[in-house]
Design a protein around this motif. Structure first.
Motif: not given
Length: 175
Positions: A32-34, A141-143, A18-26
């Motif tokens: 989106r990222a999976r 969420r998207h930085g 979740d933490d890595v996904r949230d970082l990628i979303l920014r």
């Protein structure tokens, strides 16, 4: 109604993925990222940008957005991302642009600016509290580098009442 996600639900458990996904979303342009961890422990990511307008699946680019209603979200996406209607008449987004998103609604144009011009400074104005909360969720969420302002813009200082229409929030207006 806002889709539940862990950024708006502080009691939800977090994981490393979740933490890595949230970082990628920014990262600018990422809708989106999976992420998955293979049996060997290797982390893999599948990333989708905002430009995949034909993906209407639940995992499409709009799936990562907080929203008030899905039909309106799709309309705003088509108008802003697909048709680029906000860039007509010679409007361009230059490096370090300053953008005023007046009547920002759920933040679709702010997200567009963040994806197209990450160095831009966005000032997003949204006077309707319920809509402002969704705007805040999407921008955070998207930085997007944005200053969020919970009021409208006018040529004079005044207090007014807005009618809020949840079924079609873009038609919410001065009472």
């Amino acid at each position: 109604m806002t889709k539940p996600d862990r950024t708006t639900s502080p009691d939800a458990p977090t994981t490393e993925l979740d933490d890595v996904r949230d970082l990628i979303l920014r990262y600018p342009g990422v809708a989106r990222a999976r992420l998955e961890r293979t049996a060997a422990g290797r982390l893999t990511a599948r990333i989708q940008g905002w430009d995949n307008a034909n993906d209407l699946s639940p995992a499409g680019p709009l799936s990562e957005l907080a929203e008030i209603n899905p039909h309106e979200t799709r309309f705003l996406y088509d108008e802003i991302f697909s048709a680029e209607s906000y860039l007509q008449g010679g409007i361009t987004l230059r490096e370090d642009a300053v953008v005023f998103d007046v009547g920002a609604n759920i933040g679709m144009f702010s997200l567009f600016v963040g994806a197209r011009c990450p160095s831009a400074s966005v000032f997003a104005y949204e006077p309707v509290p319920d809509v402002f909360d969704v705007l805040r969720s999407n921008v955070e969420r998207h930085g997007v580098s944005a200053r969020l302002l919970p009021f409208g813009l006018s040529d004079r200082e005044q207090e007014i009442v807005f009618n809020f229409y949840p079924g079609i929030s873009i038609m919410s207006c001065r009472s």
